[in-house]
Design a protein around this motif. Structure first.
Motif, PDB file in Angstrom:
ATOM      1  N   ASN A   1       0.819  -1.205   0.000  1.00 17.19           N
ATOM      2  CA  ASN A   1       0.000   0.000   0.000  1.00 17.19           C
ATOM      3  C   ASN A   1       0.856   1.259   0.000  1.00 17.19           C
ATOM      4  OD1 ASN A   1      -2.583  -1.231  -0.026  1.00 17.19           O
ATOM      5  ND2 ASN A   1      -2.293  -1.799   2.115  1.00 17.19           N
ATOM      6  N   HIS A   2       1.876   1.297   0.804  1.00 23.95           N
ATOM      7  CA  HIS A   2       2.805   2.427   0.747  1.00 23.95           C
ATOM      8  C   HIS A   2       4.135   2.005   1.355  1.00 23.95           C
ATOM      9  CE1 HIS A   2       0.915   3.198   4.755  1.00 23.95           C
ATOM     10  NE2 HIS A   2       2.171   3.379   5.093  1.00 23.95           N
TER      11      HIS A   2
ATOM     12  N   GLU B   1      15.725   9.197  10.680  1.00 25.95           N
ATOM     13  CA  GLU B   1      15.179  10.327   9.942  1.00 25.95           C
ATOM     14  C   GLU B   1      14.295   9.823   8.805  1.00 25.95           C
ATOM     15  OE1 GLU B   1      16.904  14.032   7.181  1.00 25.95           O
ATOM     16  OE2 GLU B   1      18.188  12.362   7.727  1.00 25.95           O
ATOM     17  N   TRP B   2      13.080  10.347   8.730  1.00 27.90           N
ATOM     18  CA  TRP B   2      12.226  10.062   7.580  1.00 27.90           C
ATOM     19  C   TRP B   2      12.766  10.819   6.386  1.00 27.90           C
ATOM     20  CZ3 TRP B   2       9.515  13.926   4.939  1.00 27.90           C
ATOM     21  CH2 TRP B   2       8.670  13.470   3.919  1.00 27.90           C
ATOM     22  N   ILE B   3      12.882  10.152   5.242  1.00 28.94           N
ATOM     23  CA  ILE B   3      13.402  10.859   4.088  1.00 28.94           C
ATOM     24  C   ILE B   3      12.451  10.831   2.892  1.00 28.94           C
ATOM     25  CG2 ILE B   3      15.844  10.700   4.674  1.00 28.94           C
ATOM     26  CD1 ILE B   3      16.049   8.297   2.805  1.00 28.94           C
ATOM     27  N   ALA B   4      11.594   9.822   2.800  1.00 25.97           N
ATOM     28  CA  ALA B   4      10.674   9.793   1.663  1.00 25.97           C
ATOM     29  C   ALA B   4       9.572   8.774   1.906  1.00 25.97           C
ATOM     30  CB  ALA B   4      11.415   9.441   0.374  1.00 25.97           C
ATOM     31  N   ASP B   5       8.450   8.980   1.236  1.00 25.58           N
ATOM     32  CA  ASP B   5       7.432   7.945   1.223  1.00 25.58           C
ATOM     33  C   ASP B   5       6.682   8.010  -0.102  1.00 25.58           C
ATOM     34  OD1 ASP B   5       5.686   9.938   3.601  1.00 25.58           O
ATOM     35  OD2 ASP B   5       5.131   9.761   1.486  1.00 25.58           O
ATOM     36  N   ILE B   6       6.067   6.882  -0.445  1.00 25.09           N
ATOM     37  CA  ILE B   6       5.346   6.804  -1.712  1.00 25.09           C
ATOM     38  C   ILE B   6       4.102   5.966  -1.509  1.00 25.09           C
ATOM     39  CG2 ILE B   6       6.721   4.823  -2.486  1.00 25.09           C
ATOM     40  CD1 ILE B   6       6.500   6.076  -5.351  1.00 25.09           C
ATOM     41  N   GLY B   7       3.001   6.398  -2.119  1.00 22.28           N
ATOM     42  CA  GLY B   7       1.720   5.750  -1.922  1.00 22.28           C
ATOM     43  C   GLY B   7       1.499   4.554  -2.822  1.00 22.28           C
TER      44      GLY B   7
ATOM     45  N   THR C   1       2.580   7.049  -7.800  1.00 20.87           N
ATOM     46  CA  THR C   1       2.713   8.307  -8.533  1.00 20.87           C
ATOM     47  C   THR C   1       2.903   9.512  -7.622  1.00 20.87           C
ATOM     48  OG1 THR C   1       0.316   8.580  -8.558  1.00 20.87           O
ATOM     49  CG2 THR C   1       1.321   7.452 -10.435  1.00 20.87           C
ATOM     50  N   ALA C   2       2.626   9.356  -6.343  1.00 23.09           N
ATOM     51  CA  ALA C   2       2.745  10.489  -5.423  1.00 23.09           C
ATOM     52  C   ALA C   2       3.805  10.169  -4.378  1.00 23.09           C
ATOM     53  CB  ALA C   2       1.402  10.775  -4.756  1.00 23.09           C
TER      54      ALA C   2
END
Length: 121
Positions: free
Chosen positions: A32-33, A46-52, A56-57
């Protein structure tokens, strides 16, 4: 389900690496993500990125915006983090978390083992 980050290594400043976050252990699953983190020696995670789910987002921390690109391959149940223009301050253990749906377990959050990224000056 197991989750594993891989693709780390030693690279010179200005170089690139592509990390993978792969899920395994179920014939049928949906990611899911995916959330990417890093932890440098002596520093907090440290959070650096996430994607759904759609892939695409994506969102990025200011420290990696415009240098890192997160993507997701739903057919391979894997995510990727393309890291360009790496700098010594990017040296850290990189890991991924993912929310994964399987028919037997439903949607559960999983944490993957990290991979070391070392950037030399």
């Amino acid at each position: 389900v197991q989750l594993q980050a891989s693709g780390g290594g030693l690279v010179q400043a200005g170089g690139s690496l592509r990390l993978s976050c792969a899920a395994s252990g179920s014939t049928w699953m949906i990611i899911n993500h995916i959330i990417w983190y890093r932890q440098a020696p002596g520093k907090q995670r440290e959070w650096i990125a996430d994607i759904g789910r759609s892939g695409t987002a994506a969102r990025y921390a200011d420290s990696v915006e415009d240098r890192f690109t997160a993507s997701k391959d739903n057919t391979k149940t894997a995510g990727y983090l393309q890291m360009d223009s790496l700098q010594p301050e990017d040296t850290a253990v990189y890991s991924c978390d993912a929310n994964i749906w399987t028919p037997s377990q439903g949607s559960i959050d999983y944490s993957g083992r990290g991979t070391q990224v070392t950037v030399s000056s």
